[in-house]
Design a protein around this motif. Structure first.
Motif, PDB file in Angstrom:
ATOM      1  N   ALA A 113     -15.928-100.290  11.102  1.00  0.00           N
ATOM      2  CA  ALA A 113     -14.787-101.138  10.838  1.00  0.00           C
ATOM      3  C   ALA A 113     -15.030-102.066   9.305  1.00  0.00           C
ATOM      4  O   ALA A 113     -14.019-102.054   8.763  1.00  0.00           O
ATOM      5  CB  ALA A 113     -15.292-102.204  11.945  1.00  0.00           C
ATOM      6  N   ARG A 139     -15.118 -96.079  18.393  1.00  0.00           N
ATOM      7  CA  ARG A 139     -14.856 -97.017  17.225  1.00  0.00           C
ATOM      8  C   ARG A 139     -13.401 -97.193  16.723  1.00  0.00           C
ATOM      9  O   ARG A 139     -13.027 -98.099  16.202  1.00  0.00           O
ATOM     10  CB  ARG A 139     -15.783 -96.916  16.100  1.00  0.00           C
ATOM     11  CG  ARG A 139     -17.063 -97.094  16.464  1.00  0.00           C
ATOM     12  CD  ARG A 139     -18.175 -96.969  15.337  1.00  0.00           C
ATOM     13  NE  ARG A 139     -18.711 -95.440  15.590  1.00  0.00           N
ATOM     14  CZ  ARG A 139     -19.388 -95.094  14.615  1.00  0.00           C
ATOM     15  NH1 ARG A 139     -19.253 -95.781  13.369  1.00  0.00           N
ATOM     16  NH2 ARG A 139     -20.137 -94.043  14.761  1.00  0.00           N
ATOM     17  N   SER A 196     -22.817 -98.061  26.233  1.00  0.00           N
ATOM     18  CA  SER A 196     -22.519 -98.170  24.940  1.00  0.00           C
ATOM     19  C   SER A 196     -23.738 -97.724  24.256  1.00  0.00           C
ATOM     20  O   SER A 196     -24.971 -98.247  24.559  1.00  0.00           O
ATOM     21  CB  SER A 196     -21.949 -99.451  24.785  1.00  0.00           C
ATOM     22  OG  SER A 196     -21.716 -99.672  23.200  1.00  0.00           O
ATOM     23  N   ALA A 217      -9.642-100.082  16.986  1.00  0.00           N
ATOM     24  CA  ALA A 217     -10.239-100.865  15.978  1.00  0.00           C
ATOM     25  C   ALA A 217      -9.161-101.842  15.544  1.00  0.00           C
ATOM     26  O   ALA A 217      -8.033-101.788  15.734  1.00  0.00           O
ATOM     27  CB  ALA A 217     -10.302 -99.883  14.643  1.00  0.00           C
ATOM     28  N   PRO A 218      -9.813-103.162  15.192  1.00  0.00           N
ATOM     29  CA  PRO A 218     -11.361-103.262  14.751  1.00  0.00           C
ATOM     30  C   PRO A 218     -12.073-103.469  16.198  1.00  0.00           C
ATOM     31  O   PRO A 218     -13.425-103.624  16.157  1.00  0.00           O
ATOM     32  CB  PRO A 218     -11.401-104.565  14.001  1.00  0.00           C
ATOM     33  CG  PRO A 218     -10.227-105.186  14.543  1.00  0.00           C
ATOM     34  CD  PRO A 218      -9.172-104.202  14.903  1.00  0.00           C
ATOM     35  N   ALA A 219     -11.528-103.644  17.215  1.00  0.00           N
ATOM     36  CA  ALA A 219     -12.442-103.570  18.479  1.00  0.00           C
ATOM     37  C   ALA A 219     -13.026-102.437  19.006  1.00  0.00           C
ATOM     38  O   ALA A 219     -12.437-101.280  18.372  1.00  0.00           O
ATOM     39  CB  ALA A 219     -11.365-104.360  19.562  1.00  0.00           C
ATOM     40  N   GLU A 220     -13.550-102.349  19.964  1.00  0.00           N
ATOM     41  CA  GLU A 220     -14.378-101.185  20.451  1.00  0.00           C
ATOM     42  C   GLU A 220     -14.140-100.802  21.852  1.00  0.00           C
ATOM     43  O   GLU A 220     -14.059-101.824  22.736  1.00  0.00           O
ATOM     44  CB  GLU A 220     -15.797-101.159  20.155  1.00  0.00           C
ATOM     45  CG  GLU A 220     -15.966-100.885  18.668  1.00  0.00           C
ATOM     46  CD  GLU A 220     -17.504-100.563  18.199  1.00  0.00           C
ATOM     47  OE1 GLU A 220     -18.257-100.142  19.307  1.00  0.00           O
ATOM     48  OE2 GLU A 220     -18.048-100.536  17.264  1.00  0.00           O
TER      49      GLU A 220
END
Lengths: 261, 358
Positions: free
Chosen positions: B44, B323, B209, B327-330
């Motif tokens: 990220a 990822r 995760s 993006a930018p979250a996962e």
């Protein structure tokens, strides 16, 4: 020398083998015959250490209860009645498993040789799971042969234990497999085979042990064991033993009308 | 004289895929290297691996930011994803060999649940341990508890579902459901009595995760995973023999009991460690060995080590996707693997229908 003494096997509370003693010589094909449920396969399994049993089994003067699996594997191969396989091995890969024990170790050229011996040349790349039952049984025989390829090692005999080796085969392949066993014995190895077909037994076996109701009814040269009386008694039906003048071997037609004993 | 020698001129390697399987190991090493580089390069933040490498090559100092991103975030995450992927794939392959069934997967039959149970017990009740013991175990407490949980589950499953060297798949799956219900119930009780801090830990842990990878997590998991992978050369032959059944394996010279004990311990170690640091990530253990068996055959000498490499690479790729995709979250990697693995599993079932009786 194979010497089994005072073998007793129980499944739960039921005793299926009662104090059985059995011996087999190297250089001979010894057959174990008897009706269904008489305990012949159980006797074989006791002698290869597959079922818990009372008594002792000595193979080439080694107590099999104390021997390590790899020591036994160097001395004898075992062909089970049927061997289902969990994964998609090719025929060649199954046979190659026989090379694992180290005594035939790494001799990959034995794989095609063993396949040719059991009449499966050209099957190497086929998938084991896609073969018929009879073909699978011959693949397993090839695997066992690679394990004990030389019938003798350093002067000591090696052994083949065969559990109904021809039960799934057509007559041509029955003769082929019996001849392989015969050759192994003639070359100095020992063969112990559980047999259903009395005619084939009469044709190929040197010695016969007749089992009935968990006991040895008779053991000796096949001419001595295959008599009308003994067979009729063991199989609970009338059996007549004939000899053919041409080959000298004898045939056992199913002459009896049921119940006419 | 048929037995005197072997004069056959036939090709000794026909139908034998071991050489191909051996060569595949090198290919997979290359694939894994590429996946690891990609995992280090993608992220990220704006940090560029190539720029950093170039800087180091020139002898220039890396910025603190780049150093933190590369060495404290991406590198442990990359290594941990690889280790977890290898652990899950190898344990799947070993378990399938042990149970003689290509559908035995630690996630499916409750071994992962057993490991999770161990981990939850450690997180919630770890504070009740004598101080000396919890100090000594430190970060290792959760992985060790997970290892014990998966070990107990594997042992029970094997005992329940195997009779005379034959494993009943139905019994295995049902026993897994039974054990899963039991461990789930006890886990539920533990979660109920957990305090807020413990609940936070549990929630993050359970998402499946490798995002929270740290060096300390990595080092607690790696010894168990490495131990499991190091058993490969000692049990590969044994598992090959077991493919023919326990009796036949023994007649071929295999010490069956030792092979089973080592395989069960190795599976428990690998699954325990993987679950402890990454929660439950499913399907790696079933997808990877299955693909490899299709490609180069079921010989465990090659299957196990190739599974380790392909499993590591697969999880790295899944992690990279997790990822990038939102993006930018996962997205949790467990979801990615379920999306890939679920349909794959159904496909295996369809293929097997009619070929083998399940």
């Amino acid at each position: 020398m194979l010497k089994a003494e005072n073998i007793t096997v129980s499944f739960g509370r039921r005793e299926v083998l009662h104090d059985v003693s059995f011996a087999a010589k190297p250089g001979a094909l010894t057959a174990i015959v008897g009706p269904n449920g008489s305990g012949k396969t159980t006797l074989l399994k006791a002698m290869i250490g597959e079922v818990a049993h009372g008594g002792t089994v000595r193979l080439n003067d080694v107590d099999i209860a104390r021997a390590k699996p790899w020591e036994l594997a160097a001395m004898r191969g075992v062909l089970p009645q049927a061997t289902p396989l969990a994964f998609p091995f090719t025929v060649a890969e199954v046979v190659r498993l026989g090379l694992m024990n180290g005594t035939s170790g790494g001799k990959t050229q034995l794989v095609p040789a063993a396949l040719a011996r059991v009449g499966l040349g050209g099957y190497a790349a086929r998938y084991y799971q896609e073969l018929s039952g009879g073909e699978q049984q011959r693949v397993q025989l090839a695997r066992v042969l690679t394990q004990v390829w030389e019938p003798t090692q350093d002067g000591a005999p090696r052994w083949l234990f065969l559990d109904e080796p021809v039960s799934a085969l057509d007559i041509g392949h029955q003769l082929l497999v019996m001849q392989i066993a015969r050759d192994f014995a003639d070359a100095g190895g020992g063969v112990v085979a559980v047999m259903h077909d009395l005619n084939l037994t009469a044709m190929y076996a040197d010695e016969v042990a007749l089992i009935s109701d968990g006991r040895v009814l008779a053991q000796g040269a096949s001419e001595a064991v295959f008599t009308d009386d003994l067979l009729s008694k063991a199989y609970h039906c009338r059996v007549q033993v004939n000899t053919t003048p041409r080959s000298g071997t004898f045939l056992l037609p199913h002459v009896a009308q049921a119940g006419a004993a | 004289m048929a037995y005197a020698g072997v004069s056959s001129a036939a090709d000794a390697t026909e139908g034998d895929r071991s050489q191909t399987a051996h060569r595949l190991t090198y290919v997979l090493l290359g694939v894994l290297a590429v996946a690891m580089l990609a995992s280090l390069a993608i992220g990220a933040s704006g940090t560029s691996l190539w720029q950093a490498l170039w800087d180091v090559a020139r002898g220039a100092e890396l910025s603190l930011r780049d150093r933190v991103v590369l060495f404290d975030i991406r590198l442990p995450r990359t290594l941990m994803a690889a280790a977890v992927g290898a652990a899950l794939a190898v344990s799947g392959a070993m378990m399938q060999g042990l149970f003689r069934n290509p559908l035995a997967d630690p996630g499916l039959i409750g071994v992962s649940a057993g490991a999770g149970f161990g981990a939850i017990v450690a997180i919630v009740l770890g504070g009740m341990l004598p101080l000396a013991l919890s100090d000594a175990l430190g970060y290792c407490l959760v992985p060790v508890a997970a290892f014990l949980g998966s070990w107990a589950t594997t042992l029970i499953l094997y005992r329940v579902s195997t009779r005379k060297g034959r494993t009943s798949v139905a019994t295995m799956l049902l026993a897994g459901i039974g054990l899963g219900a039991l461990t789930g119930a006890v886990s539920g009780i533990l979660i109920y009595i957990a305090d807020d801090a413990q609940l936070r830990t549990l929630t993050f842990w359970g998402m499946g995760s490798v995002a929270g990878a740290t060096w300390s997590k990595f080092w607690t998991a790696v010894p168990l995973i490495a131990a499991a992978i190091l058993t490969i050369p000692f049990i590969a032959r044994g598992l090959n023999g077991l493919a023919l059944g326990e009796a036949a394996a023994s007649h071929m010279g295999i010490d069956v009991q030792r092979t089973k004990n080592v395989a069960i311990l190795a599976v428990a170690a690998a699954v325990g460690a993987a679950v402890a640091v990454s929660g439950g990530i499913g399907f790696v253990g079933i997808v990877v060995p299955h693909l490899l068996r299709l490609a180069v055959g079921p010989d465990h000498t090659y299957l196990l080590r190739n599974s380790a490499l392909l499993g590591a690479a697969l999880l790295l790729v899944a992690d990279i996707i997790s990822r990038m995709i939102i993006a930018p979250a996962e997205l949790p990697i467990g979801i990615i693997m379920a999306v890939i693995g679920g349909p794959f599993f159904l496909w295996i079932l369809l293929r097997r229908r009619g070929i083998v009786d399940m």
